[in-house]
Design an enzyme around this catalytic site. Structure first.
Site, PDB file in Angstrom:
ATOM      1  N   ASP A 136       0.775  -1.168  -0.101  1.00 24.97           N
ATOM      2  CA  ASP A 136      -0.113   0.071   0.209  1.00 24.97           C
ATOM      3  C   ASP A 136       0.852   1.347  -0.008  1.00 24.97           C
ATOM      4  OD1 ASP A 136      -1.877   1.954   0.180  1.00 24.97           O
ATOM      5  OD2 ASP A 136      -2.479   1.298   2.358  1.00 24.97           O
TER       6      ASP A 136
ATOM      7  N   LYS B 105       1.628   7.913   0.227  1.00 27.75           N
ATOM      8  CA  LYS B 105       2.090   8.185   1.720  1.00 27.75           C
ATOM      9  C   LYS B 105       3.268   8.853   1.817  1.00 27.75           C
ATOM     10  CE  LYS B 105      -0.370   3.983   3.356  1.00 27.75           C
ATOM     11  NZ  LYS B 105      -0.975   4.347   4.411  1.00 27.75           N
TER      12      LYS B 105
ATOM     13  N   ARG C 251     -10.913  -0.404   1.980  1.00 29.32           N
ATOM     14  CA  ARG C 251     -12.404  -0.561   2.136  1.00 29.32           C
ATOM     15  C   ARG C 251     -12.847  -0.552   0.619  1.00 29.32           C
ATOM     16  NH1 ARG C 251     -12.595   5.279   5.040  1.00 29.32           N
ATOM     17  NH2 ARG C 251     -10.703   4.474   5.802  1.00 29.32           N
TER      18      ARG C 251
HETATM   19  N1  BES Z   1      -3.259   0.325   5.224  1.00 31.46           N
HETATM   20  C1  BES Z   1      -3.577   1.647   5.756  1.00 31.46           C
HETATM   21  C2  BES Z   1      -4.126   1.701   7.214  1.00 31.46           C
HETATM   22  C3  BES Z   1      -2.982   1.380   8.033  1.00 31.46           C
HETATM   23  C4  BES Z   1      -1.943   2.455   8.643  1.00 31.46           C
HETATM   24  C5  BES Z   1      -2.542   0.070   8.652  1.00 31.46           C
HETATM   25  C6  BES Z   1      -0.866   2.073   9.596  1.00 31.46           C
HETATM   26  C7  BES Z   1      -1.347  -0.010   9.410  1.00 31.46           C
HETATM   27  C8  BES Z   1      -0.985   0.983   9.679  1.00 31.46           C
HETATM   28  C9  BES Z   1      -4.991   2.184   4.882  1.00 31.46           C
HETATM   29  O1  BES Z   1      -5.178   1.571   3.607  1.00 31.46           O
HETATM   30  C10 BES Z   1      -4.747   3.571   5.023  1.00 31.46           C
HETATM   31  O2  BES Z   1      -3.911   4.247   4.239  1.00 31.46           O
HETATM   32  N2  BES Z   1      -5.827   4.167   5.411  1.00 31.46           N
HETATM   33  C11 BES Z   1      -5.933   5.752   5.575  1.00 31.46           C
HETATM   34  C12 BES Z   1      -7.174   6.140   5.506  1.00 31.46           C
HETATM   35  C13 BES Z   1      -7.436   7.482   5.336  1.00 31.46           C
HETATM   36  C14 BES Z   1      -6.835   8.036   4.028  1.00 31.46           C
HETATM   37  C15 BES Z   1      -8.952   7.946   5.561  1.00 31.46           C
HETATM   38  C16 BES Z   1      -5.381   6.047   7.147  1.00 31.46           C
HETATM   39  O3  BES Z   1      -5.750   5.415   7.900  1.00 31.46           O
HETATM   40  O4  BES Z   1      -4.676   6.994   7.393  1.00 31.46           O
HETATM   41 ZN    ZN Z   2      -4.044   0.077   3.325  1.00 35.66          ZN
HETATM   42 ZN    ZN Z   3      -4.085   3.038   2.253  1.00 38.42          ZN
END
Ligand code: BES
Ligand code: ZN
Ligand code: ZN
Length: 489
Positions: free
Chosen positions: A252, A259, A333
């Protein structure tokens, strides 16, 4: 690790090390033979504190209580402290609180096997573990008191649970260049062949036919094509049918909503939910539980490129709902939305669980070691919490639905947005987003488990090593074991 049970007194068992669990802080127990020496070396029997008296060939470890959720991490820490020593065979008392209660026995076996795990696939010099054998002494009990068959089963089930967890850890720890969707699919096929599971793999053409457009959008910019994996354990007379859906983001990057550098590291672990599904099916088939278990994995890589899906896109999910993409990093999601729909189309399950490293917000809220659990049916959420906190030792906490937070997912252009319009409550809004893809008739059958906190932690904690923990495997296994015994919670 080889385990044997012995009815010989501990001291008569021929081994080159004895491991002693100490609960009493005053060090008053007949197994403690070195009270003075231990006191001198400052050993207080604090939880997970160890003291190796190498000359005496005794290793002491403190445990908060005799409960399995304390014994498991304590013994794991003791085993981990032995790395670099040359002891080969350890003897340990069974610490069973009652001749008929095998919970601690299983916890010990799990703790030992989980504590012995190390990930060294990418090290050019591998440290060979010298400790190969554990003998557990049942000396406190007369043979006629003990149900040796159930003791043997506890040892075996403990080994199955720990091996499945270690198998999941190994997959999660594997780098994104070595573990991408096609590799996850081939792991599933290998597992199916070895363990007699049914397995089908959906490739791009079929995914298009199934209208899994949200998943396909996330996958589009990657050179690795997506896969949806369906594994099934089908016993003859199942007591219940359970579907488990796992987020399998083999990487990801965040996509175009990229990120920041320091948040991208460890995102190989975004396949932890899917990898847990593989581990659960491995254990369920090895225990041959009388429960029909279906595992579904959305295996996808979220990347950037000219063909990437974009913020502002509107996607049509499998169930026809339209989703405005406002952040490509909220991809889990989108993948799960389609896989949840597919799972419900394929199987009429009595229980529906999903496991995902879904949100950073869950880690902020609950900390690194705890999973968040959501669901409309509180009895099912209770089952998950109980299997976690009380039995398997996986820490879990309830996250409640909230109608006001639900409103923050509204979109001006589509049925909903893939992110909420508030910075707060992100774990809950993500769970509420998923609930939109649960058919009305299944609402009361579903629970969502956000394992983002415990799935991957860069230091050892309790029975878990630095890196992947295998979160969700032991928890779900215990829940399925309970279901197979027809127990209420
Ligand atoms: N895979 C990440 C969530 C995650 C973050 C898992 C840290 C393990 C450790 C997920 O896909 C993500 O990036 N979520 C975002 C959502 C936001 C953009 C609404 C997040 O949590 O920042
Ligand atoms: Zn993710
Ligand atoms: Zn993500």
């Amino acid at each position: 690790m080889k385990f044997d049970l012995s009815n010989k007194p501990l001291k008569e068992i021929d081994a080159d090390l004895e491991i002693i669990i100490v609960i009493d802080k005053n060090l008053d127990h007949r197994f403690v033979k070195d009270k003075k020496l231990l006191k001198k070396s400052g050993f207080n029997a604090a939880h997970e504190e160890t003291c190796l008296l190498a000359d005496k060939k005794r290793l002491y470890v403190g445990s908060e209580s005799i409960k399995s959720t304390d014994i498991r991490p304590a013994i794991a820490v003791a085993i981990r402290s032995l790395s670099g020593t040359t002891f080969k065979h350890a003897r340990i008392a069974s610490y069973m609180s009652h001749p008929k209660c095998t919970a601690v026995l299983r916890a010990m076996v799990e703790g030992i096997s989980l504590g012995a795990y190390t990930f060294d696939s990418y090290k050019s010099e591998k440290k060979k573990r010298k400790l190969k054998q554990i003998t557990l002494s049942m000396e406190e009990y007369h043979d006629y008191d003990l149900d040796l068959e159930s003791c043997g089963r506890a040892v075996l089930n403990g080994q199955i649970a720990a091996n499945a967890t270690n198998y999941t850890r190994e997959i999660v720890n594997t780098t994104p260049d070595d573990c991408y969707p096609e590799v996850m699919a081939s792991l599933a096929l290998d597992l199916a062949e070895e363990n007699g599971l049914e397995c089908s793999i959906l490739k791009t053409k079929r995914l298009k036919k199934e209208n899994m457009n949200a998943l396909l959008a996330v996958a589009r910019a990657s050179r690795h094509k997506p896969r949806v994996i369906h594994l099934a354990h089908k016993p003859k007379k199942p007591k219940a049918i359970v579907s488990i859906i796992g987020k399998g983001l083999t990487y990801d990057s965040g996509g175009l909503s990229l990120k920041p550098a320091e948040y991208m590291v460890t995102m190989k672990a975004d396949k932890s939910g899917g990898s847990a599904v593989l581990g659960i099916l491995k254990a369920v088939s090895e225990m041959d539980l009388p429960i029909e278990v279906h595992g579904f994995i959305g295996a996808v890589e979220n990347m950037i490129g000219g063909d990437a899906y974009k913020p502002d896109d509107v996607l049509v999910a499998k169930n026809g709902k339209t989703i405005e993409v406002r952040n490509t990093d909220a991809e889990g999601r989108l993948v799960l939305a389609d896989v949840l729909c597919y799972a419900q189309q394929e199987v009429e399950a009595d229980y529906l669980f999903d496991m995902a490293t879904l949100t950073g917000a869950c880690v902020v809220g609950l900390g690194h070691y705890t999973s968040g659990v959501m669901g409309q049916n509180s009895a099912i959420v209770d089952r998950v919490l109980n299997a976690g906190n009380k039995i398997s030792g996986e820490m879990t906490n309830r996250l409640e639905f909230n109608r006001y937070l639900g409103k923050t997912l509204k979109s001006d252009v589509a049925d909903m947005s893939n992110i909420s319009n508030t910075r707060y409550g992100g774990a809950i809004t993500a769970g509420m987003f998923l609930s939109e893809f649960i058919d009305k008739k299944n609402r009361e059958k579903w629970a969502h488990i956000d394992i983002a906190g415990p799935a991957f932690v860069e230091h050892a904690w309790g029975e878990n090593p630095s890196g992947a923990s295998g979160a969700g495997v032991r928890l779900m296994l215990r829940l399925l074991e309970k279901l197979s015994r027809g127990e209420a919670h």
